[in-house]
Design a protein around this motif. Structure first.
Motif, PDB file in Angstrom:
ATOM      1  N   ARG A   5     -22.085  26.215 -46.960  1.00 19.67           N
ATOM      2  CA  ARG A   5     -21.088  26.860 -46.558  1.00 19.67           C
ATOM      3  C   ARG A   5     -19.851  26.247 -45.720  1.00 19.67           C
ATOM      4  O   ARG A   5     -20.202  25.238 -44.969  1.00 19.67           O
ATOM      5  N   SER A   6     -18.791  26.373 -46.014  1.00 23.22           N
ATOM      6  CA  SER A   6     -17.675  25.554 -45.276  1.00 23.22           C
ATOM      7  C   SER A   6     -16.826  26.550 -44.445  1.00 23.22           C
ATOM      8  O   SER A   6     -16.687  27.637 -44.766  1.00 23.22           O
ATOM      9  N   VAL A   7     -16.179  26.113 -43.530  1.00 23.68           N
ATOM     10  CA  VAL A   7     -15.282  26.919 -42.481  1.00 23.68           C
ATOM     11  C   VAL A   7     -13.911  26.210 -42.749  1.00 23.68           C
ATOM     12  O   VAL A   7     -13.811  25.102 -42.919  1.00 23.68           O
ATOM     13  N   GLY A   8     -12.809  27.154 -42.289  1.00 27.36           N
ATOM     14  CA  GLY A   8     -11.633  26.549 -42.274  1.00 27.36           C
ATOM     15  C   GLY A   8     -10.904  26.164 -40.957  1.00 27.36           C
ATOM     16  O   GLY A   8      -9.715  26.180 -40.852  1.00 27.36           O
ATOM     17  N   GLU A   9     -11.802  25.737 -40.093  1.00 28.61           N
ATOM     18  CA  GLU A   9     -11.428  25.292 -38.772  1.00 28.61           C
ATOM     19  C   GLU A   9     -10.339  24.373 -38.999  1.00 28.61           C
ATOM     20  O   GLU A   9     -10.647  23.211 -39.508  1.00 28.61           O
ATOM     21  N   THR A  10      -9.063  24.521 -38.369  1.00 24.64           N
ATOM     22  CA  THR A  10      -8.259  23.365 -38.102  1.00 24.64           C
ATOM     23  C   THR A  10      -7.238  23.614 -37.177  1.00 24.64           C
ATOM     24  O   THR A  10      -7.112  24.815 -36.928  1.00 24.64           O
ATOM     25  N   HIS A  11      -6.307  22.850 -36.885  1.00 24.14           N
ATOM     26  CA  HIS A  11      -5.235  22.945 -35.925  1.00 24.14           C
ATOM     27  C   HIS A  11      -4.107  21.861 -36.037  1.00 24.14           C
ATOM     28  O   HIS A  11      -4.546  20.687 -36.560  1.00 24.14           O
ATOM     29  N   PHE A  12      -2.992  21.904 -35.844  1.00 24.19           N
ATOM     30  CA  PHE A  12      -2.095  20.929 -35.691  1.00 24.19           C
ATOM     31  C   PHE A  12      -2.350  19.744 -35.021  1.00 24.19           C
ATOM     32  O   PHE A  12      -3.006  19.930 -33.948  1.00 24.19           O
ATOM     33  N   GLY A  39      -8.260  19.483 -48.932  1.00 18.13           N
ATOM     34  CA  GLY A  39      -9.255  20.354 -48.129  1.00 18.13           C
ATOM     35  C   GLY A  39      -8.324  20.935 -46.935  1.00 18.13           C
ATOM     36  O   GLY A  39      -8.745  20.716 -45.606  1.00 18.13           O
ATOM     37  N   CYS A  40      -7.237  21.504 -47.351  1.00 17.60           N
ATOM     38  CA  CYS A  40      -6.166  21.615 -46.422  1.00 17.60           C
ATOM     39  C   CYS A  40      -6.282  22.952 -45.451  1.00 17.60           C
ATOM     40  O   CYS A  40      -5.647  23.132 -44.411  1.00 17.60           O
ATOM     41  N   ALA A  41      -7.339  23.758 -45.671  1.00 17.51           N
ATOM     42  CA  ALA A  41      -7.387  24.902 -44.900  1.00 17.51           C
ATOM     43  C   ALA A  41      -6.000  25.884 -44.978  1.00 17.51           C
ATOM     44  O   ALA A  41      -5.293  25.817 -46.050  1.00 17.51           O
ATOM     45  N   ASP A 125     -10.574  22.117 -56.534  1.00 18.57           N
ATOM     46  CA  ASP A 125     -11.736  21.597 -56.051  1.00 18.57           C
ATOM     47  C   ASP A 125     -12.188  20.202 -56.135  1.00 18.57           C
ATOM     48  O   ASP A 125     -11.869  19.515 -57.184  1.00 18.57           O
ATOM     49  N   LEU A 126     -12.266  19.604 -54.953  1.00 19.16           N
ATOM     50  CA  LEU A 126     -12.582  18.058 -54.927  1.00 19.16           C
ATOM     51  C   LEU A 126     -13.846  17.573 -55.928  1.00 19.16           C
ATOM     52  O   LEU A 126     -13.785  16.447 -56.221  1.00 19.16           O
ATOM     53  N   LEU A 127     -14.837  18.565 -56.039  1.00 20.26           N
ATOM     54  CA  LEU A 127     -15.885  17.874 -56.944  1.00 20.26           C
ATOM     55  C   LEU A 127     -15.456  18.034 -58.254  1.00 20.26           C
ATOM     56  O   LEU A 127     -16.207  17.091 -59.143  1.00 20.26           O
ATOM     57  N   ARG A 141     -10.226  15.322 -44.108  1.00 21.88           N
ATOM     58  CA  ARG A 141     -10.996  15.410 -42.806  1.00 21.88           C
ATOM     59  C   ARG A 141     -11.666  16.608 -42.638  1.00 21.88           C
ATOM     60  O   ARG A 141     -11.297  17.704 -43.015  1.00 21.88           O
ATOM     61  N   ASN A 142     -12.947  16.458 -42.083  1.00 18.49           N
ATOM     62  CA  ASN A 142     -13.781  17.640 -41.923  1.00 18.49           C
ATOM     63  C   ASN A 142     -14.092  18.671 -43.217  1.00 18.49           C
ATOM     64  O   ASN A 142     -14.135  19.611 -43.226  1.00 18.49           O
ATOM     65  N   VAL A 143     -14.189  17.959 -44.467  1.00 16.16           N
ATOM     66  CA  VAL A 143     -14.551  18.494 -45.616  1.00 16.16           C
ATOM     67  C   VAL A 143     -15.798  18.315 -45.985  1.00 16.16           C
ATOM     68  O   VAL A 143     -16.563  18.776 -46.444  1.00 16.16           O
ATOM     69  N   ILE A 145     -18.494  16.888 -44.643  1.00 21.64           N
ATOM     70  CA  ILE A 145     -19.556  17.226 -43.875  1.00 21.64           C
ATOM     71  C   ILE A 145     -20.194  18.654 -44.451  1.00 21.64           C
ATOM     72  O   ILE A 145     -21.299  18.849 -43.972  1.00 21.64           O
ATOM     73  N   TYR A 146     -19.401  19.353 -45.202  1.00 17.52           N
ATOM     74  CA  TYR A 146     -20.045  20.538 -45.710  1.00 17.52           C
ATOM     75  C   TYR A 146     -20.650  20.534 -46.983  1.00 17.52           C
ATOM     76  O   TYR A 146     -21.183  21.340 -47.712  1.00 17.52           O
ATOM     77  N   MET A 147     -20.921  19.177 -47.300  1.00 19.32           N
ATOM     78  CA  MET A 147     -21.377  19.121 -48.980  1.00 19.32           C
ATOM     79  C   MET A 147     -22.919  18.390 -48.424  1.00 19.32           C
ATOM     80  O   MET A 147     -23.246  17.751 -47.812  1.00 19.32           O
ATOM     81  N   ASP A 148     -23.476  18.398 -49.739  1.00 18.29           N
ATOM     82  CA  ASP A 148     -24.848  17.764 -49.974  1.00 18.29           C
ATOM     83  C   ASP A 148     -24.389  16.278 -50.249  1.00 18.29           C
ATOM     84  O   ASP A 148     -23.554  15.782 -50.783  1.00 18.29           O
TER      85      ASP A 148
HETATM   86  C1  LIG Z   1     -13.115  22.472 -41.550  1.00 17.13           C
HETATM   87  S1  LIG Z   1     -11.747  22.827 -42.887  1.00 17.13           S
HETATM   88  C2  LIG Z   1     -10.543  21.377 -42.475  1.00 17.13           C
HETATM   89  C3  LIG Z   1      -9.395  21.510 -42.609  1.00 17.13           C
HETATM   90  C4  LIG Z   1      -8.433  20.156 -42.254  1.00 17.13           C
HETATM   91  N1  LIG Z   1      -8.728  19.288 -43.312  1.00 17.13           N
HETATM   92  C5  LIG Z   1      -8.781  19.839 -40.908  1.00 17.13           C
HETATM   93  O1  LIG Z   1      -9.353  18.785 -40.683  1.00 17.13           O
HETATM   94  O2  LIG Z   1      -8.064  20.158 -39.917  1.00 17.13           O
HETATM   95  C6  LIG Z   1     -12.466  22.417 -44.403  1.00 17.13           C
HETATM   96  C7  LIG Z   1     -11.952  22.863 -45.503  1.00 17.13           C
HETATM   97  O3  LIG Z   1     -12.373  22.433 -46.818  1.00 17.13           O
HETATM   98  C8  LIG Z   1     -12.178  23.248 -47.855  1.00 17.13           C
HETATM   99  N2  LIG Z   1     -13.210  22.485 -48.611  1.00 17.13           N
HETATM  100  C9  LIG Z   1     -14.551  22.519 -48.738  1.00 17.13           C
HETATM  101  N3  LIG Z   1     -15.237  21.891 -49.808  1.00 17.13           N
HETATM  102  C10 LIG Z   1     -14.137  21.874 -50.710  1.00 17.13           C
HETATM  103  C11 LIG Z   1     -13.841  21.229 -51.995  1.00 17.13           C
HETATM  104  N4  LIG Z   1     -15.059  20.917 -52.792  1.00 17.13           N
HETATM  105  N5  LIG Z   1     -12.837  21.073 -52.800  1.00 17.13           N
HETATM  106  C12 LIG Z   1     -11.731  21.432 -52.074  1.00 17.13           C
HETATM  107  N6  LIG Z   1     -11.663  21.976 -50.607  1.00 17.13           N
HETATM  108  C13 LIG Z   1     -12.930  22.210 -50.033  1.00 17.13           C
HETATM  109  C14 LIG Z   1     -12.676  24.310 -47.228  1.00 17.13           C
HETATM  110  O4  LIG Z   1     -12.266  25.699 -47.833  1.00 17.13           O
HETATM  111  C15 LIG Z   1     -11.966  24.454 -45.674  1.00 17.13           C
HETATM  112  O5  LIG Z   1     -10.748  25.035 -46.015  1.00 17.13           O
END
Ligand SMILES: C[S@@+](CC[C@H](N)C(=O)[O-])C[C@H]1O[C@@H](n2cnc3c(N)ncnc32)[C@H](O)[C@@H]1O
Length: 334
Positions: A5-12, A39-41, A125-127, A141-143, A145-148
C-alpha cells in the motif's frame, strides 16, 4: 509482483536542500532541461521545482520541460488542478504564497494558472509503464519504499535508463541506500540522496545488474492497529516514530523507536527501522546490532505469522530481508 500500500503524503519543498542543489546544478544556460517528478502525488514536488526556477529568473519558453507522473489517476487529476491545503503548503515561504497562490477557501490555495500550465501530468506506473524520454533531473522520492525488494530494484534500473547522460536522480532520504549499488549511478552527496548517471556506454556495465534487496520502511506502511500483538504503549511510540519518519525527522523517529524498545524489547519492527536510521547516519555497527536482534526475534516465530506493527509482512519475509541487509554489511553467518 507484490504491491504494498502506498500513500500520497507530500508537501511543497520537501527536502529543501535537494531543490537548492538542483537550482545550482541547472544554474547555467543549458537548454532544454527536462525535469520529471516520478510518483508526484498531488504535484507539490514538481510545482516546487517550477517555482524555485521561476523565482531565480523568468522561465524562458522551451528551456524547461516539467513533467509529473503517478500511477494513481486521482492524484494526477488533483495535480492538474493545482489546488493545495495549508498542510501541503507548509514548506512554502510567505513570499511564494503571495506571489503565486490565491486563497480560494478556508485553508485552500489555488496555484496560478501560468505555473500549472508549465507542467505536463500523466498516469504512469514506474514498474510497468511505457518508456520515457531521457530526463536531466528525476525526482523519485518516497516512492520506492512502498515496493517489495524486487520491484525496487527494477524501478531503480528503469530510472537509470530514463536519465540523460550526467542526469541527476533525487531519491527520498531513507531511500538513499537503494541506488548505491547500481553500477550506472554515482552518489553525488549522501546527505542529499542525489545520484548522477555515469557517462559510459551501457555495454561496459557489468552484467547482470543485480541490486541488493532493499529496506522497506515499515513505519510508513502500517498504521498500527489495536489488534496487533505487542504492548500497546510500545506500539504508541512506534506510531509516533512513524509520524516523525513521514515528516523527515529521523532523529526524533530514532528517539521514539528507542522508547518503544524500552517498553517492549521484542518489537522487531522497531529494531529493523532503527537499523535503517543508524545506517543512514553511517553508524554501521549499531545498524548491525539492531538487525541481528531482528534475526534472533524472527527465528523464534512461526514463519507465516504477521510481524506486529508491520501489516502484511511475515516473519519469514522480515528474516530474509534482514539477512540480506546484514550480508551487504559483510556478515557471512546469516
Ligand atoms: C508518498 S508519495 C510521494 C510524493 C512525492 N514524490 C514526495 O516525495 O513528496 C508516493 C507516491 O508514489 C506513487 N506511486 C507508488 N508506486 C508507484 C508506481 N509503481 N508508479 C507510479 N507511482 C507510484 C503513489 O501513488 C504516491 O502518490
Amino acid at each position: 509482483m507484490n504491491r504494498l500500500r502506498s500513500v500520497g503524503e507530500t508537501h511543497f519543498f520537501r527536502h529543501p536542500a535537494q531543490f537548492d542543489h538542483m537550482a545550482k546544478v541547472l544554474g547555467g544556460d543549458r537548454s532544454p532541461v527536462r525535469i520529471w517528478s516520478a510518483g508526484c502525488a498531488n504535484g507539490a514536488e514538481i510545482y516546487s521545482a517550477v517555482l524555485l526556477l521561476a523565482q531565480r529568473r523568468p522561465l524562458e519558453r522551451g528551456r524547461f520541460t516539467f513533467t509529473g507522473s503517478d500511477f494513481n489517476a486521482d492524484a494526477i487529476e488533483g495535480a492538474r488542478q493545482g489546488r493545495f491545503s495549508s498542510w501541503h503548503m507548509r514548506g512554502c515561504s510567505e513570499r511564494l504564497r503571495e506571489q503565486y497562490f490565491r486563497q480560494v477557501d478556508e485553508g485552500v490555495w489555488q496555484l496560478d494558472r501560468d505555473v500549472v500550465e508549465q507542467v505536463h501530468f500523466f498516469c504512469h506506473d514506474l514498474l510497468e509503464g511505457s518508456e520515457i524520454e531521457p530526463q536531466d533531473v528525476i525526482f523519485c522520492r518516497n516512492v520506492l519504499i512502498y515496493m517489495d525488494p524486487a520491484s525496487m530494484a527494477r524501478v531503480v534500473d528503469r530510472l537509470f535508463h530514463w536519465l540523460a547522460p550526467e542526469g541527476i536522480l533525487y531519491l527520498g532520504y531513507s531511500e538513499a541506500v537503494l541506488a548505491g549499488e547500481h553500477p550506472g549511478l554515482q552518489l553525488i552527496d549522501s546527505s542529499l540522496a542525489a545520484y548522477r548517471r555515469k557517462s559510459f556506454e551501457l555495454t561496459t556495465l557489468p552484467v547482470p545488474v543485480l541490486l541488493p534487496p532493499v529496506p522497506l520502511e515499515p513505519l510508513r506502511l502500517n498504521p498500527l492497529r489495536p489488534r496487533l500483538a505487542g504492548r500497546p504503549e510500545a506500539l504508541a511510540f512506534l506510531e509516533e516514530a512513524a509520524h516523525f519518519v513521514n515528516n523527515d525527522q529521523p532523529r526524533q523517529a530514532s528517539r521514539s523507536l528507542k522508547k518503544s524498545l524500552y517498553l517492549d524489547p521484542s518489537l522487531a519492527v522497531s529494531h529493523y527501522q532503527l537499523g535503517l536510521l543508524e545506517l543512514g547516519e553511517q553508524r554501521v555497527e549499531q545498524a548491525r546490532r539492531h538487525w541481528r536482534n531482528v534475526i534472533t526475534l524472527a527465528r523464534r516465530q512461526a514463519p507465516t505469522d504477521t510481524v506486529p506493527g508491520w501489516d502484511g509482512c511475515t516473519w519469514d519475509q522480515l528474516l530474509q530481508w534482514t539477512s540480506k541487509q546484514l550480508k551487504r554489511l559483510g556478515e557471512t553467518d546469516v
